[in-house]
Design a protein around this motif. Structure first.
Motif, PDB file in Angstrom:
ATOM      1  N   CYS A   1       7.609  13.725  13.391  1.00 15.68           N
ATOM      2  CA  CYS A   1       7.910  13.334  14.772  1.00 15.68           C
ATOM      3  C   CYS A   1       7.741  14.545  15.682  1.00 15.68           C
ATOM      4  O   CYS A   1       8.366  15.580  15.457  1.00 15.68           O
ATOM      5  CB  CYS A   1       9.341  12.804  14.849  1.00 15.68           C
ATOM      6  SG  CYS A   1       9.920  12.544  16.533  1.00 15.68           S
TER       7      CYS A   1
ATOM      8  N   GLU B   1       8.658  14.912  18.739  1.00 19.93           N
ATOM      9  CA  GLU B   1       9.798  15.063  19.641  1.00 19.93           C
ATOM     10  C   GLU B   1      10.827  16.043  19.065  1.00 19.93           C
ATOM     11  O   GLU B   1      11.382  16.866  19.765  1.00 19.93           O
ATOM     12  CB  GLU B   1      10.442  13.691  19.873  1.00 19.93           C
ATOM     13  CG  GLU B   1      11.524  13.663  20.914  1.00 19.93           C
ATOM     14  CD  GLU B   1      10.966  13.406  22.307  1.00 19.93           C
ATOM     15  OE1 GLU B   1       9.871  12.816  22.410  1.00 19.93           O
ATOM     16  OE2 GLU B   1      11.629  13.818  23.277  1.00 19.93           O
ATOM     17  N   CYS B   2      11.084  15.912  17.787  1.00 19.41           N
ATOM     18  CA  CYS B   2      12.133  16.733  17.167  1.00 19.41           C
ATOM     19  C   CYS B   2      11.562  17.647  16.091  1.00 19.41           C
ATOM     20  O   CYS B   2      12.306  18.294  15.364  1.00 19.41           O
ATOM     21  CB  CYS B   2      13.194  15.825  16.559  1.00 19.41           C
ATOM     22  SG  CYS B   2      12.535  14.745  15.270  1.00 19.41           S
TER      23      CYS B   2
ATOM     24  N   CYS C   1      17.470  11.976  17.327  1.00 21.45           N
ATOM     25  CA  CYS C   1      16.197  11.884  18.050  1.00 21.45           C
ATOM     26  C   CYS C   1      15.892  10.423  18.366  1.00 21.45           C
ATOM     27  O   CYS C   1      15.881   9.573  17.483  1.00 21.45           O
ATOM     28  CB  CYS C   1      15.079  12.485  17.217  1.00 21.45           C
ATOM     29  SG  CYS C   1      13.445  12.243  17.949  1.00 21.45           S
TER      30      CYS C   1
ATOM     31  N   CYS D   1      12.200   8.973  16.814  1.00 19.77           N
ATOM     32  CA  CYS D   1      12.076   8.618  15.390  1.00 19.77           C
ATOM     33  C   CYS D   1      13.395   8.067  14.865  1.00 19.77           C
ATOM     34  O   CYS D   1      13.514   7.744  13.695  1.00 19.77           O
ATOM     35  CB  CYS D   1      11.674   9.839  14.574  1.00 19.77           C
ATOM     36  SG  CYS D   1      12.885  11.169  14.663  1.00 19.77           S
TER      37      CYS D   1
HETATM   38 ZN   LIG Z   1      12.179  12.731  16.071  1.00 16.44          ZN
END
Ligand SMILES: [Zn+2]
Ligand SMILES: [Zn+2]
Length: 384
Positions: free
Chosen positions: A186, A188-189, A208, A211
């Motif tokens: 992921c 994002e994280c 997060c 995900c």
């Molecule tokens: Zn994530």
């Protein structure tokens, strides 16, 4: 830090108790309600952390066994495998926890964007999924079905085809909720499953949202959206045994909703409702019927034909039969499939007064009255 102590619950507290304790404390210490209070913020985070572990059956198990829980560096890589999402909060609607005033939370837990307060953050993170889609196997729930059958179907038994809407194990992912193949980190994280969120001066580590804490993308089954189950209308053939009674409950094992993550399905319960018959009444395995009897039949005695569930049967009406008298026809009742025995038929006699229009009948009745001048109410007068 002892998570149970943090939430103020006993070690054997139920999931429900844990949730209740959490709700109460989260409401109390929520930073939004304690602006600028660092201590409250700290307590809130601790409560959140404790609940995050204790509300998740797998994390709780690890915590109970080894005395601590850490997202990183747990033996065997921790519980965060590929599969379902791993929400930090258990399954309840956040809107009820953080509702403060009118307009703050329209239905569904969604908030207007751009207000920059806590509610926004929470609804943003959690508004999407209230269900703890839990990787814990859970037995499917039972289903109830009310079935109407007529009098004869109940007596003779019947076969019915029901159309049941039930949750079935997703055929694409076999109930795992995960998609085979695609499994990327992921962005994002960066695969950690957590993101840091700033709200004013406060920093939060949150699951997060992209995900949902799995650290991976694209691993949800697209057919069931990760739930592992899909709704399906299914036909179920059910045999109603002879002798079914009003309110009988039949169990069809495994035809309730599918369980999650390999857990067994619930059961289907069918409650039978029997439509009444215009003349026959059921009393368990006995059949009751009221039959009209003429005054001469009752007075002189005779044999009459009465209906039974097998057809006509002869019933002896003895001389001097009284109104309301009951006669029993043995084993003319309902065959009970369970006991293999038949009930009886109970015949209640209703003596009908003749409708007199012709002179001859009137004459006969006057003659009868002359022969029996006694007061039929004399017994009453004796006791009043
Ligand atoms: Zn994530
Ligand atoms: Zn699926």
């Amino acid at each position: 830090m002892d998570f149970y102590e943090t939430l103020g619950v006993k070690r054997d507290a139920s999931a429900d108790d844990i949730r209740k304790a959490y709700r109460k404390l989260a409401r109390k210490h929520h930073p939004d309600l304690n602006p600028g209070d660092k201590a409250a913020e700290d307590r809130f985070k601790k409560v959140q952390e404790a609940y995050d572990v204790l509300s998740d059956a797998k994390k709780k198990q690890i915590y109970d066994q080894v005395g601590f829980y850490s997202e990183n560096g747990m033996p065997g890589g921790g519980p965060r495998g590929a599969g379902g999402p791993n929400m930090g909060f258990g399954g309840f609607d956040f809107s009820d926890l953080f509702t403060r005033g009118a307009g703050a939370h329209p239905s569904g837990g969604q908030t207007k964007a751009g207000e920059g307060n806590f509610q926004d953050i929470f609804s943003q993170w959690f508004g999407r999924s209230h269900e703890p889609s839990g990787q814990t196997p859970q037995k499917g729930t039972d289903l109830e079905y009310g079935l109407n059958i007529d009098f004869w179907q109940a007596i003779r038994g019947t076969q019915v085809r029901l159309s049941i809407s039930r949750q079935e194990t997703c055929p694409v992912c076999n109930g795992t909720g995960a998609r085979a193949g695609a499994n990327t980190v992921c962005p994002e994280c960066n695969g950690s499953g957590n993101v840091t969120q700033m709200a004013g001066a406060m920093r939060f580590s949150l699951t997060c949202p992209r995900c949902e804490g799995t650290g991976r993308l694209g691993n949800r089954c697209s057919n069931c959206h990760g739930d592992g189950r899909v709704s399906k209308t299914e036909t179920v053939d059910v045999r109603i045994p002879p002798g079914a009674q009003q309110g009988s409950r039949l169990r069809v094992p495994g035809k309730g909703n599918a369980g999650t993550f390999g857990a067994p399905a619930g059961d289907l319960y069918i409650t039978v409702r029997v439509d009444p018959h215009p003349f026959f009444r059921r009393d368990g395995d006995d059949i009751e019927i009221t039959v009209p009897v003429r005054i001469d039949e009752a007075g002189l005695g005779t044999k009459i034909e009465v209906p039974t569930i097998d057809g006509r049967a002869l019933l002896k009406i003895p001389q001097g039969t009284k109104n309301g008298q009951k006669f029993r026809l043995r084993e003319k009742g309902v065959l009970n499939a369970r006991t293999g025995k038949r009930g009886d038929q109970i015949v209640e006699v209703s003596i009908e007064a003749p409708v007199v229009q012709d002179e001859r009948t009137k004459e006969l009745l006057r003659e009868y009255a002359g022969l029996h001048p006694e007061d039929p109410r004399s017994e009453i007068w004796n006791k009043v």
